[in-house]
Design an enzyme around this catalytic site. Sequence first.
Site: not given
Ligand code: VG1
Ligand code: CO
Length: 544
Positions: A113-114, A278, A280, A283, A377
Amino acid sequence: MNIKLVATTPFQDQKPGTSGLRKQVRVFQQPHYLENFVQAVFNTQTALRGGTLVLGGDGRYFNREAIQIILRMAAAHGVAKVIVGCGGILSTPAASCLIRRYRTQGGLILSASHNPGGPHADFGIKFNTPNGGPAPEKVTNEIHAATLTLTEYRIADIQHVDIDHLGTSKLGAMEIAVVDPVQDYAALMQNLFDFDRMHTLFNSVPFRMRFDAMHAVTGPYARRILEDMLGAPPGTVMRAEPLADFGGHHPDPNLVHAHDLVEVMNGRNGPDFGAASDGDGDRNMILGRRFFVTPSDSLAVLAANAHHVPGYRGGIVGIARSMPTSQAADRVAEHLGIECFETPTGWKFFGNLLDAGRVTLCGEESFGTGSDHVREKDGLWAVLFWLNLLAVRRESVESIVKSHWRQFGRNYYTRHDFEEVEAQRADTLMNRLRDRLPALAGKRLGSHTVSLADDFAYEDPIDGSTSQGQGIRILFEGGSRLVFRLSGTGTAGATLRLYVERYEPDPQQHELETQTALAPLIAIAHDVAGIREHTGRKVPTVIT
Ligand code: VG1
Ligand code: CO
């Protein structure tokens, strides 16, 4: 086709976090590491045998190698068909769309992801269930348990599979369908939004937009939909080529990592609308000219305006938000007379509510917004929703948000991240704070009175499953809140997240700078949790 049984031993660290298994690339590159996890998926998800699997990722470093391994293991496990995005590319929401559209037995999404990508950065893998959503805790726990008892994995003994040309081929008895990653997703967007109206908007002077794909997966999606289908001028999408290392940046759409876009939006004669997604593609960040929309506000605004958009014209049935997300959406739900749910962090907790038809829109403060159209999302969906709104209301982003505040009040909101804190010290902070909770209720902290202090626990209203320890919250009279939790997506040390919220009904008080408006609450948070004492940090690494 020859199938090999390869002897292996368990890895002790394959427990999925907030969203899948995320580790540094070098961890995934250890012999058998990826194979073990995938074997655990096949051992537990038995419907995949004879079934169909969706496969793709965000194009980051190791994506292609992982896809080759998974294809060979799928063939060895009797999977009937794999639908794979051409070039190994599928955004997370597009994968969810394919799983649902073709009623498959699930999907494997390759992404961190990010988190940054490249040989020295992160990789990830996650299993999505047949509803198209990230596996719920029950399933991830089963997969994790299976990783701990492995002695061997099965893999077909073949060379390279071509995933770069559209069409179908065979691997033994298994069919491989290499599909256009954008097509079905774009068709779904066309069903939800008024493409004609948005097309007209782009052809009206002076509307201009800039979308920052951050060299991640949404580039091809945004180009096709915004530029080809909606007629936005070429160049509307910046950093559009997916790169294995995202150009060396964090593909995290916030004010810090998308600063090029922020500069464009804040510059002289900036565009009317700005957005970013982001790694993937799940976001979104929404910007107006010199104006930032918090993700919490974005959810509330979309909910209040859903009737303007064809896909939601009939009204929304309910809203769900993650616990740390601001309560702005709650006020809209109350106004609309619909249900509002508060769930733990992570999209997997929305799945049951969406499947049961209890909610239409969901959101998280971490730049995540989505609806019942998929079970993830969806970054570009949120951008198109805003675009559709702008095309209907013909007002600026800023004016839409400010009139929302006038109607519902403003929830000042910020998140402070303290990254790469020593894990043990972060645990100590949380444990000490947890110990203090029973004594806090009714107490005055600064000029605020605590109305409730607890460690958030959730009981799923659909299947009754419970999840404990989902974040410490301190609620104050009048609606202000502090929330503390540790990240479940990082791969180095611990990240402490502090979420701060204050409700302000008075329109005369809506123009304060966010950090200033929240300064007294932030000071209380530092004091009550001993952030400096435990982390050695006075200031956060990232503020959003
Ligand atoms: C973070 C965010 C959470 C989101 C998750 C995955 O998790 O706070 O809201 O669902 O990333 O997003 P954490 O446990 O680091 O707070 V993604 O776009 O990275 O799949
Ligand atoms: Co993501």
